[in-house]
Design a protein around this motif. Structure first.
Motif, PDB file in Angstrom:
ATOM      1  N   PHE A  79     -14.456   9.960  -6.107  1.00 39.27           N
ATOM      2  CA  PHE A  79     -13.643   9.232  -5.100  1.00 39.27           C
ATOM      3  C   PHE A  79     -12.896   8.092  -6.005  1.00 39.27           C
ATOM      4  O   PHE A  79     -11.487   7.854  -5.714  1.00 39.27           O
ATOM      5  N   GLU A  80     -13.415   7.450  -6.821  1.00 41.06           N
ATOM      6  CA  GLU A  80     -12.804   6.286  -7.496  1.00 41.06           C
ATOM      7  C   GLU A  80     -11.683   6.902  -8.431  1.00 41.06           C
ATOM      8  O   GLU A  80     -10.426   6.357  -8.548  1.00 41.06           O
ATOM      9  N   ALA A  81     -11.886   8.008  -9.035  1.00 40.70           N
ATOM     10  CA  ALA A  81     -10.860   8.591  -9.757  1.00 40.70           C
ATOM     11  C   ALA A  81      -9.796   9.127  -8.972  1.00 40.70           C
ATOM     12  O   ALA A  81      -8.439   8.947  -9.385  1.00 40.70           O
ATOM     13  N   HIS A  82      -9.975   9.690  -7.793  1.00 39.87           N
ATOM     14  CA  HIS A  82      -8.828  10.141  -6.795  1.00 39.87           C
ATOM     15  C   HIS A  82      -8.232   8.839  -6.490  1.00 39.87           C
ATOM     16  O   HIS A  82      -6.865   8.805  -6.488  1.00 39.87           O
ATOM     17  N   LEU A  83      -8.878   7.626  -6.197  1.00 37.64           N
ATOM     18  CA  LEU A  83      -8.162   6.527  -5.706  1.00 37.64           C
ATOM     19  C   LEU A  83      -7.071   5.861  -6.723  1.00 37.64           C
ATOM     20  O   LEU A  83      -5.980   5.589  -6.519  1.00 37.64           O
ATOM     21  N   ASP A 125      -1.872   4.977  -8.499  1.00 39.28           N
ATOM     22  CA  ASP A 125      -0.898   4.888  -9.664  1.00 39.28           C
ATOM     23  C   ASP A 125       0.301   5.795  -9.288  1.00 39.28           C
ATOM     24  O   ASP A 125       1.324   5.462 -10.079  1.00 39.28           O
ATOM     25  N   GLU A 126       0.177   7.039  -9.024  1.00 36.34           N
ATOM     26  CA  GLU A 126       1.303   7.851  -8.566  1.00 36.34           C
ATOM     27  C   GLU A 126       2.078   7.563  -7.343  1.00 36.34           C
ATOM     28  O   GLU A 126       2.979   8.220  -7.292  1.00 36.34           O
ATOM     29  N   LYS A 127       1.601   6.565  -6.732  1.00 39.31           N
ATOM     30  CA  LYS A 127       2.241   6.164  -5.495  1.00 39.31           C
ATOM     31  C   LYS A 127       2.568   7.048  -4.577  1.00 39.31           C
ATOM     32  O   LYS A 127       3.550   7.254  -3.933  1.00 39.31           O
ATOM     33  N   ARG A 128       1.441   7.880  -4.142  1.00 40.98           N
ATOM     34  CA  ARG A 128       1.617   8.814  -3.187  1.00 40.98           C
ATOM     35  C   ARG A 128       1.528   8.055  -2.061  1.00 40.98           C
ATOM     36  O   ARG A 128       1.414   7.023  -1.802  1.00 40.98           O
ATOM     37  N   LEU A 165      -1.566   3.805   0.345  1.00 42.32           N
ATOM     38  CA  LEU A 165      -2.538   3.263  -0.596  1.00 42.32           C
ATOM     39  C   LEU A 165      -2.103   2.262  -1.512  1.00 42.32           C
ATOM     40  O   LEU A 165      -2.729   0.884  -1.324  1.00 42.32           O
ATOM     41  N   TRP A 166      -0.916   2.297  -2.287  1.00 42.39           N
ATOM     42  CA  TRP A 166      -0.719   1.332  -3.215  1.00 42.39           C
ATOM     43  C   TRP A 166      -0.163   0.058  -2.725  1.00 42.39           C
ATOM     44  O   TRP A 166      -0.002  -0.910  -3.108  1.00 42.39           O
ATOM     45  N   LEU A 167       0.377   0.277  -1.447  1.00 46.07           N
ATOM     46  CA  LEU A 167       1.011  -0.878  -0.760  1.00 46.07           C
ATOM     47  C   LEU A 167       0.155  -1.428   0.194  1.00 46.07           C
ATOM     48  O   LEU A 167       0.289  -2.897   0.659  1.00 46.07           O
ATOM     49  N   ALA A 168      -0.921  -0.960   0.525  1.00 41.82           N
ATOM     50  CA  ALA A 168      -1.632  -1.376   1.883  1.00 41.82           C
ATOM     51  C   ALA A 168      -2.094  -2.597   1.638  1.00 41.82           C
ATOM     52  O   ALA A 168      -2.946  -2.874   0.297  1.00 41.82           O
ATOM     53  N   PRO A 169      -2.210  -3.804   2.301  1.00 45.01           N
ATOM     54  CA  PRO A 169      -2.746  -4.901   2.078  1.00 45.01           C
ATOM     55  C   PRO A 169      -4.343  -4.961   2.124  1.00 45.01           C
ATOM     56  O   PRO A 169      -4.996  -5.783   1.121  1.00 45.01           O
ATOM     57  N   GLU A 170      -5.115  -3.935   2.756  1.00 39.33           N
ATOM     58  CA  GLU A 170      -6.273  -3.575   2.597  1.00 39.33           C
ATOM     59  C   GLU A 170      -6.697  -2.119   2.268  1.00 39.33           C
ATOM     60  O   GLU A 170      -6.125  -1.413   3.138  1.00 39.33           O
TER      61      GLU A 170
END
Length: 650
Positions: free
Chosen positions: A631-635, A640-643, A544-549
């Protein structure tokens, strides 16, 4: 030497060093095979080749006093390389049976197989099946592979119609009175070996592809036809390899890069000069931000150096004499300039521009610096090998007493990076190469310092003799991707030479001038190569943290467009798009999946009425009636944890 043979009593002895450290006394004219028989008759009969000081050689190769000897049998790790070398000869023999007037070039084994280069050969992929069938006949014929040593003059006669072999022979003639040929059936080749004893010992062979290759890798030379192949001891190993190769092709970063609009390399820019499109630059910016946060926490100051310097700098640093052939050099008026192949001399020049005290050290500089290497065009490949690339460079200037602490801190940063991407890694200590700068004393000191750090932390590592940088030894990290391929990446290098060349100094506690030590480090290696690896490792399915979209909102109908826009605004801290096309929900879901978007938010009348959302992830799992806040809190946590994987629905 057979078991019954004996040496004259007057023969002088030499000692070779065996893998367990023991010494074996043998006659001074002994070969690798002779040494094997001295150890035991069974080993002598099983000997296929040998390694002398780590170099793979034929079993007929003479040994020398003090050389480190390893015997290669069919149970050795190196055996596959020997067999593949013999398979390359079978390929050349098959080609000459099928095509007239072909000129042979070279045909070495590689890590994954073998290749052979030919001139005057017109062939396409459809012809490979016929060559494979011919190779099978050669293997089934079980020709004995016989070595013959001949004089240079006789070799010239045999190779009268082989211009490329004659060129190679002219180089051998400067160092040897004799050269070796290997014969199998009606066919022979100038070759140093080693080879298996007969073609029947070659296992399963597959011809993979055809490519162009310049003779000796020089663009000024003839473009030849290269046929790649591979060989394994049995069909099951070959099939396993072909499956891995197919998976690697499906993960090819060039194909995925095009599908995801990440980058392009166009004729208008020149070879090896990538253009990053907005989605690709988005990923790079995230990678840069990650490293910049680590550098800030570790006390690095960012600097910037120009892309081009007068070559006076490169002469001073030693790069000119060691890298001239790989540099882009040009004249401007009476001055000669060069695009920088490395960032370190610029950082040394910045340090040199000020006066320093021992209280100031360590000085830590960082730069995402673009560098340029003039690779051969035939070696360029996507982002894996380019002319222009960016290093997440760091250079530290430390006192000798501060070396170990700084190296350990750098290694902690590197481990942090690799573990963030959940990459398994190995370490290696690379020592002085043949082409290097500096005294023996400086190199011994530098190598012992790095070895001390590794030993102190009780870390497992390999020793890669001769693989250090020209200015100093290094600890290299290699990591494994999702399909088991190994990649070179982060590195930490100790350099006692650059401070000498730039006359760098600091004032010590004794008020005397002292020489700092320079440490080079990169946490990724280069952005281009690391980006390439990530594309293939994740198959474009970035975390998620890297995805362009990161999120795509899919309204079920046009009536839900306004609500979809409201939801997109709610998630504006992320990279979010609304699919407002006039299309079915099924097609929108498929498009988001094909575009490798981690999460899809689906909104229709039910969601709009309830004030919530439905969430679907890239694994095609879906949950309805999801609270927006939850959902926002999970995202936020996942980002931020770079899962490494979307895990809201897991």
């Amino acid at each position: 030497m057979s078991e019954s043979e004996s040496e004259p009593e007057s023969a002088e002895s030499i000692a070779v060093v065996l893998p367990d450290g023991s010494e074996l006394e043998v006659p001074e004219d002994a070969t690798v095979e002779d040494c094997a028989y001295e150890i035991g008759p069974g080993l002598g009969r099983d000997t296929v080749a040998g390694k002398l000081d780590g170099e793979l050689v034929a079993k007929e190769e003479p040994v020398s006093d003090g050389v480190e000897l390893e015997i290669v049998t069919d149970g050795s790790e190196a055996y596959l390389r020997v067999m593949r070398h013999s398979a390359s000869h079978c390929l050349a023999q098959a080609v000459e049976r099928h095509y007239d007037d072909v000129d042979l070039a070279i045909g070495p084994p590689t890590d994954d197989g073998f290749y052979y280069d030919f001139d005057n050969l017109e062939i396409d992929e459809a012809d490979l099946a016929d060559l494979e069938a011919e190779i099978e006949e050669i293997v089934e014929a079980d020709y004995e592979i016989e070595r013959e040593d001949v004089s240079i003059e006789e070799a010239e006669d045999r190779l009268a119609d082989e211009p490329y072999k004659l060129e190679l022979l002219s180089e051998f003639a400067d160092e040897n009175e004799q050269v070796s040929f290997y014969r199998q059936g009606e066919w022979e080749d100038l070759c140093a070996g080693p080879h298996v004893d007969s073609t029947g010992e070659i296992g399963a062979v597959d011809l993979l592809e055809i490519a162009g290759a310049y003779w000796r890798g020089d663009e000024e030379n003839t473009m030849q036809t290269r046929i790649y192949g591979t060989a394994f001891e049995d069909e099951s190993d070959l099939e396993e390899y072909l499956e891995r190769r197919q998976e690697a092709q499906e993960r090819d970063h060039r194909r995925i890069g095009n599908e995801m609009n990440l980058f392009s390399i166009q004729d208008v820019t020149g070879p090896g000069l990538p253009l990053y499109h907005p989605p690709g630059k988005t990923v790079l910016k995230e990678l840069e931000a990650f490293v910049e946060d680590l550098n800030e926490d570790a006390g690095y100051d960012y600097v910037e150096t120009p892309h081009v310097f007068k070559t006076d700098l490169w002469h001073r640093s030693g790069h000119y004499e060691n890298y001239e052939d790989d540099m882009f050099i040009f004249d401007v008026g009476d001055d000669e300039f060069g695009l920088k192949p490395m960032n370190c001399p610029g950082h040394a020049a910045i340090f040199q521009d000020q006066s320093w005290s021992y209280r100031d050290l360590p000085i830590r500089y960082a730069e995402n610096g673009k560098v340029y290497r003039k690779e051969q065009r035939g070696e360029l490949s996507g982002l894996s090998r380019v002319w222009a690339f960016t290093i997440d460079d760091g250079h530290l200037f430390v006192s000798p007493e501060g070396i170990e602490a700084e190296v350990e801190a750098i290694m902690d940063m590197i481990v942090d990076v690799l573990e963030t991407f959940d990459l398994e890694y190995e370490m290696a200590l690379a020592t002085r190469p043949e082409k290097s700068a500096g005294s023996d004393e400086i190199w011994e000191q530098a190598e012992s310092q790095l070895e001390s750090v590794l030993e102190k932390r009780d870390l497992e590592y390999d020793l890669e003799e001769g693989d250090g940088a020209f200015y100093g030894p290094k600890i290299d990290f290699a990591f494994e991707d999702a399909i088991g391929r190994s990649w070179d990446g982060p590195t930490v290098q100790l350099d006692f030479n650059m401070p000498e060349r730039f006359d760098l100094s600091y004032v010590g506690e004794d008020n005397e001038e002292h020489r700092p030590v320079m440490i080079h480090r990169a946490l990724y290696g280069s952005y281009e190569r690391f980006f390439m690896m990530l594309i293939e490792h994740y198959e474009g399915n970035f975390p998620l943290w890297l995805a362009p979209e990161q999120i795509r909102v899919l309204p079920i109908s046009d009536a839900n467009l306004e609500y979809a826009s409201e939801i997109a605004d709610r998630f504006d801290a992320f990279r979010v798009e609304v699919d407002d096309r006039d299309s079915t929900l099924e097609r929108k879901i498929r498009a988001a999946h094909d575009d490798r978007v981690p999460y899809q938010i689906i909104v229709g009348d039910n969601e709009e009425e309830a004030g919530n959302i439905s969430v679907r992830d890239r694994f095609e799992d879906q949950e309805y009636d999801v609270e927006i806040d939850a959902f926002e809190a999970h995202l936020e946590a996942e980002r931020d944890e770079k899962r490494t994987e979307p895990d809201f629905l897991q």
